[in-house]
Design a protein around this motif. Structure first.
Motif: not given
Length: 438
Positions: A255-260, A264-274, A304-314
């Protein structure tokens, strides 16, 4: 009265109760007051004595045979007999020693550093609390890197800290050494605070801070301009290693790559509410954005690839999961246990498969930001847009546009080429690449 025979291990092993017996005791003829008590389930060494201030004899448990050996039982019995002769109660002495051991642990470097890391989120400026905690754990709470980790805090010397910082620089990461020096100086200022120093056994004056006069200049440390990026083979190795790793590590690195090239601290602190799946947008609150107090929140477009990964995690997270996307506490708190040394070793292993006999130079996750920014320049993305994608914005600017459509187009270009590079159908990100079909 016949003197009891000295016990030996072979005799103790043979001790058995008869059918009608429930418990028997055999005295040791060698050590006064030492008895082995044989029951239905176990054999226990005890010291049968009259403790100070008590009228009746007391059985003090020493240990269970064979976990406690006969020799060890005799050592403890002799020690306790000596205490009794001096009018001391072995039970109270054991409690006293436990209290002293607890105090010693409390005053150790390890304990104080763990307290400091737990306090970090309470700082007034705590945007980098998670990253600072990771650095402190990796460099100062790693037993293989810090051999004075359990030393009394008051006994830690300037030389020991200096050698550890030099070792970090010796790994080829002077920037990390500079960061570690700044953090350890902040730690010693904190533990020497007026309300804390006594609890950690410090003297309450300048001698309690061994690095008070240590500067980056005195250690010949300077923040250089890092130029490291990853070439095509290294990028393929990075992706393969991340795919092979399970949640939460592998998906986070992808996801670090797929979100530009997110930090790391931005990704590791990622919330579903965001996350807004409908708008394909991730809004990082200013509290977790570098210079967020001045720049405000950051909008990250999701491909689309980032969303697919997030949906897989969900889908993989059970009912009742909390807000944190990457977590080992059912989403209640963010996961901060990433081991870059482990991931780096996995990437280098994949790299050697791609280029046998070769080795990767030292690299950090932050280098992926240069990968993304350089790729966008090569793909012809305008500078202002490419900078915004990786979160670089001017602190003062009349233009308050968030460039969402433009960033979406840029990320689409980058992601399409990224998967071609990873798959081997493109030799790089250059817009004029002969393999480019655009």
């Amino acid at each position: 009265m016949t003197r009891a025979r000295a016990l030996d291990t072979e005799r103790i092993e043979k001790f058995r109760l008869k059918k009608d017996e429930t418990r028997l005791e055999w005295r040791d003829g060698k050590t006064p007051n030492l008895v082995v008590r044989v029951g239905r389930r176990d054999k226990v060494f005890i010291l049968m004595v009259r403790c100070p201030g008590e009228r009746d004899p007391t059985r003090l448990k020493i240990g269970t045979f064979p976990e406690t050996t006969l020799d060890r039982a005799r050592e403890v019995a002799a020690e306790w007999n000596g205490m009794l002769e001096r009018g001391l109660d072995p039970r109270k002495e054991a409690e006293r020693r436990e209290r002293e051991a607890a105090v010693d642990h409390r005053r150790s470097f390890r304990s104080a550093m763990e307290d400091y890391i737990a306090w970090l989120p309470n700082r007034t400026r705590n945007c980098h609390a998670a990253a600072d905690a990771n650095c402190l754990r990796a460099e100062f709470l790693h037993p293989k890197r810090n051999d004075w980790i359990d030393k009394a805090l008051a006994d830690v010397t300037k030389a020991e800290v200096g050698m550890l910082i030099d070792d970090i620089r010796g790994r080829g990461v002077p920037g990390r050494a500079l960061e570690a020096l700044g953090l350890i100086k902040g730690f010693f200022v904190w533990v020497n605070g007026a309300a804390r120093y006594q609890g950690y056994g410090l003297p309450g004056n300048v001698t309690g801070n061994p690095v008070a006069d240590v500067t980056a200049e005195s250690m010949q440390l300077a923040r250089g301009v890092r130029e490291r990026t990853l070439d095509v083979a290294e990028l393929r190795a990075y992706w393969r290693a991340s795919v092979a790793m399970v949640y939460p590590d592998g998906p986070m690195y992808r996801l670090v790559l797929l979100t530009g090239g997110r930090r790391r601290d931005e990704v590791e602190g990622m919330r579903w509410s965001e996350i807004d799946i409908g708008k394909r947008l991730w809004t990082i609150p200013k509290e977790r954005v570098k210079h967020g107090n001045e720049l405000g929140e950051l909008y990250v477009v999701l491909t689309d690839e980032a969303i697919a990964l997030l949906e897989e995690l969900r889908r993989g997270q059970p009912e009742g999961w909390g807000d944190c996307i990457f977590s080992v506490t059912n989403g209640q708190s963010p996961y901060t246990g990433y081991d870059m040394d482990d991931f780096r070793a996995r990437v280098e292993e994949e790299y050697r498969k791609l280029r046998p006999g070769s080795a990767m130079d030292g690299w950090w996750l932050h280098d992926m930001r240069r990968v993304v920014r350089t790729a966008m320049s090569q793909l012809g993305v305008p500078k202002e847009i490419a900078d915004y994608v990786i979160g670089h914005r001017k602190k003062k600017d009349y233009n308050q546009d968030r460039f969402i459509p433009q960033c979406r187009k840029a990320m689409r270009q980058f992601t399409d080429r990224l998967f071609r590079v990873i798959g081997g159908s493109a030799a790089g990100f250059q817009a004029d690449d002969p393999d480019n079909g655009e």
